[in-house]
Design a protein around this motif. Structure first.
Motif, mmCIF file in Angstrom:
data_model
loop_
_atom_site.group_PDB
_atom_site.id
_atom_site.type_symbol
_atom_site.label_atom_id
_atom_site.label_comp_id
_atom_site.label_asym_id
_atom_site.label_seq_id
_atom_site.Cartn_x
_atom_site.Cartn_y
_atom_site.Cartn_z
ATOM 1 N N ALA A 172 0.836 -1.203 0.000
ATOM 2 C CA ALA A 172 0.000 0.000 0.000
ATOM 3 C C ALA A 172 0.870 1.252 0.000
ATOM 4 O O ALA A 172 2.002 1.253 0.501
ATOM 5 N N ILE A 173 0.328 2.309 -0.579
ATOM 6 C CA ILE A 173 0.931 3.639 -0.526
ATOM 7 C C ILE A 173 0.022 4.498 0.342
ATOM 8 O O ILE A 173 -1.188 4.566 0.110
ATOM 9 N N ARG A 174 0.593 5.157 1.347
ATOM 10 C CA ARG A 174 -0.173 5.970 2.293
ATOM 11 C C ARG A 174 -0.146 7.442 1.870
ATOM 12 O O ARG A 174 0.750 7.866 1.135
ATOM 13 N N PRO A 175 -1.120 8.224 2.351
ATOM 14 C CA PRO A 175 -1.181 9.642 1.950
ATOM 15 C C PRO A 175 0.076 10.452 2.235
ATOM 16 O O PRO A 175 0.336 11.446 1.547
ATOM 17 N N ASP A 176 0.873 10.050 3.230
ATOM 18 C CA ASP A 176 2.096 10.796 3.544
ATOM 19 C C ASP A 176 3.314 10.299 2.770
ATOM 20 O O ASP A 176 4.407 10.860 2.923
ATOM 21 N N ASP A 177 3.149 9.271 1.955
ATOM 22 C CA ASP A 177 4.285 8.709 1.225
ATOM 23 C C ASP A 177 4.675 9.587 0.029
ATOM 24 O O ASP A 177 3.834 10.320 -0.510
ATOM 25 N N PRO A 178 5.928 9.504 -0.411
ATOM 26 C CA PRO A 178 6.397 10.315 -1.553
ATOM 27 C C PRO A 178 5.569 10.056 -2.816
ATOM 28 O O PRO A 178 5.236 8.909 -3.129
ATOM 29 N N GLY A 179 5.241 11.137 -3.512
ATOM 30 C CA GLY A 179 4.533 11.030 -4.782
ATOM 31 C C GLY A 179 3.071 10.676 -4.679
ATOM 32 O O GLY A 179 2.403 10.480 -5.706
ATOM 33 N N TYR A 180 2.541 10.620 -3.458
ATOM 34 C CA TYR A 180 1.159 10.154 -3.282
ATOM 35 C C TYR A 180 0.171 10.988 -4.103
ATOM 36 O O TYR A 180 -0.704 10.439 -4.784
ATOM 37 N N GLY A 181 0.292 12.317 -4.055
ATOM 38 C CA GLY A 181 -0.661 13.183 -4.758
ATOM 39 C C GLY A 181 -0.682 12.924 -6.255
ATOM 40 O O GLY A 181 -1.758 12.843 -6.865
ATOM 41 N N GLU A 182 0.496 12.788 -6.861
ATOM 42 C CA GLU A 182 0.568 12.532 -8.302
ATOM 43 C C GLU A 182 0.002 11.159 -8.652
ATOM 44 O O GLU A 182 -0.710 10.998 -9.654
ATOM 45 N N ILE A 183 0.323 10.164 -7.819
ATOM 46 C CA ILE A 183 -0.163 8.805 -8.074
ATOM 47 C C ILE A 183 -1.675 8.737 -7.921
ATOM 48 O O ILE A 183 -2.370 8.117 -8.737
ATOM 49 N N LEU A 184 -2.203 9.396 -6.902
ATOM 50 C CA LEU A 184 -3.657 9.446 -6.709
ATOM 51 C C LEU A 184 -4.337 10.105 -7.905
ATOM 52 O O LEU A 184 -5.341 9.609 -8.421
ATOM 53 N N ALA A 185 -3.792 11.226 -8.370
ATOM 54 C CA ALA A 185 -4.377 11.930 -9.513
ATOM 55 C C ALA A 185 -4.351 11.061 -10.764
ATOM 56 O O ALA A 185 -5.316 11.034 -11.545
ATOM 57 N N ALA A 186 -3.267 10.316 -10.973
ATOM 58 C CA ALA A 186 -3.167 9.439 -12.145
ATOM 59 C C ALA A 186 -4.170 8.294 -12.049
ATOM 60 O O ALA A 186 -4.774 7.901 -13.055
ATOM 61 N N PHE A 187 -4.350 7.748 -10.847
ATOM 62 C CA PHE A 187 -5.337 6.683 -10.652
ATOM 63 C C PHE A 187 -6.742 7.189 -10.965
ATOM 64 O O PHE A 187 -7.511 6.536 -11.687
ATOM 65 N N ILE A 188 -7.098 8.351 -10.431
ATOM 66 C CA ILE A 188 -8.441 8.908 -10.660
ATOM 67 C C ILE A 188 -8.657 9.206 -12.135
ATOM 68 O O ILE A 188 -9.737 8.956 -12.690
ATOM 69 N N ALA A 189 -7.622 9.729 -12.802
ATOM 70 C CA ALA A 189 -7.739 10.037 -14.230
ATOM 71 C C ALA A 189 -7.995 8.761 -15.030
ATOM 72 O O ALA A 189 -8.836 8.736 -15.940
ATOM 73 N N ALA A 190 -7.294 7.669 -14.698
ATOM 74 C CA ALA A 190 -7.493 6.395 -15.399
ATOM 75 C C ALA A 190 -8.889 5.845 -15.134
ATOM 76 O O ALA A 190 -9.581 5.393 -16.057
ATOM 77 N N LYS A 191 -9.326 5.883 -13.879
ATOM 78 C CA LYS A 191 -10.652 5.371 -13.523
ATOM 79 C C LYS A 191 -11.749 6.173 -14.224
ATOM 80 O O LYS A 191 -12.684 5.596 -14.802
ATOM 81 N N ASP A 192 -11.642 7.497 -14.193
ATOM 82 C CA ASP A 192 -12.660 8.339 -14.816
ATOM 83 C C ASP A 192 -12.695 8.134 -16.326
ATOM 84 O O ASP A 192 -13.771 8.125 -16.942
#
Length: 301
Positions: A128-148
């Motif tokens: 798992a990657i946690r919200p405080d981990d490096p790059g979390y914001g970019e990875i989350l945004a990429a995941f949401i973009a792929a899902k959407d």
């Protein structure tokens, strides 16, 4: 050549897209969607965002509690399971995709250096990657973009979806979440054999099973098989078989009106006293009490 599990090992029955677009997205609400996802595997990579709440997971040999905001990573061919936490709810969004969609078996350098080793289970990543981990914001945004992209299907979405998923993988590589596995070839092959045994249990749990038979399927000695199974699954083989059968019996108790004895027999138990003992061990109540509680939950208020 793609790494192949033993012939008796079938992948998870769910269809993760099709040959033309081997991608799918899932929205789960626990406990409505499931109380437990039994230990299973599939050829595809799976990425899950915990939107709200919490749930217990096991990815490979790593058990952990996933909470809101966590991104759960499941590489291809990796065994994984998920469990409801009593009294807690959890909602999640997942993308499951085959690396062939991104060109894993092409002849270019990116395929041979990154995508193909990942698709064959030769790379490792954290559970798992946690919200405080490096790059979390970019990875989350990429995941949401792929899902959407998958759900909304904008113009040229098939190409856009490949772009989004590749970008997501690039970020995972870039921030060091996907690295070369330190496992030996022998350890990787042992894991593949275990995957086959788990699927054999899933296919034959209604029948009589014994450790000697399962050890023979894996190609290991009985003692080596028992030690390896406990190490990788976290419980003995016999306990896992009982656990799997009890979970299937619990589903039948909740979803049907069949007599308890019939359900016990249909799920691999030929002794009702032993069934009741194992059920109480798993759920802390008798099968009849469990059925009444599940019925009470579904009655209109």
């Amino acid at each position: 050549m793609r790494t192949k599990a033993p012939d008796y090992a079938e992948k998870e029955k769910a269809s993760h897209g099709d040959i033309f677009l081997p991608v799918n997205s899932y929205h789960c609400l626990v406990p409505e969607s499931y109380r437990e996802l039994a230990l299973h595997w599939h050829e595809e990579m799976e990425i899950t965002l915990i939107c709200e709440g919490m749930s217990d997971y096991k990815v490979g040999q790593v058990p952990f509690r996933a909470q809101q905001g966590d991104i759960v990573l499941v590489p291809p061919y990796c065994t994984h399971a998920a469990f409801e936490i009593p009294g807690k709810t959890m909602t999640s969004d997942s993308i499951v995709f085959h690396l062939d969609f991104l060109g894993a078996h092409g002849r270019d350098l990116s395929a041979s250096k990154y995508l193909r080793p990942l698709s064959e289970g030769r790379m490792r990543m954290p559970a798992a990657i946690r919200p405080d981990d490096p790059g979390y914001g970019e990875i989350l945004a990429a995941f949401i973009a792929a899902k959407d992209c998958f759900l909304e299907k904008p113009p040229f979405y098939e190409i856009r979806l490949r772009e989004h998923l590749l970008h997501l993988l690039i970020l995972l590589f870039e921030y060091g979440y996907i690295t070369e596995s330190e496992e030996s070839r022998n350890a990787i092959e042992n894991r593949q054999q275990l995957i086959g045994v788990l699927q054999y249990i899933a296919d034959h749990y209604r029948e009589k099973l014994n450790v000697a038979e399962l050890a023979a399927l894996s190609g290991f000695s009985e003692s080596y098989f028992m030690n390896s199974f406990r190490q990788q699954v976290g419980m003995s083989c016999i306990r896992y078989i009982n656990h799997y059968r009890i979970q299937r019996a619990a589903e039948a108790l909740e979803e049907t009106s069949a007599p308890v004895m019939e359900i016990a027999m249909d799920n691999g138990f030929d002794n009702i006293s032993y069934f009741n003992l194992q059920f109480r061990r798993e759920f802390g109540m008798t099968p009849r009490d469990f059925r009444r509680r599940m019925q009470d939950k579904t009655l209109p208020k």
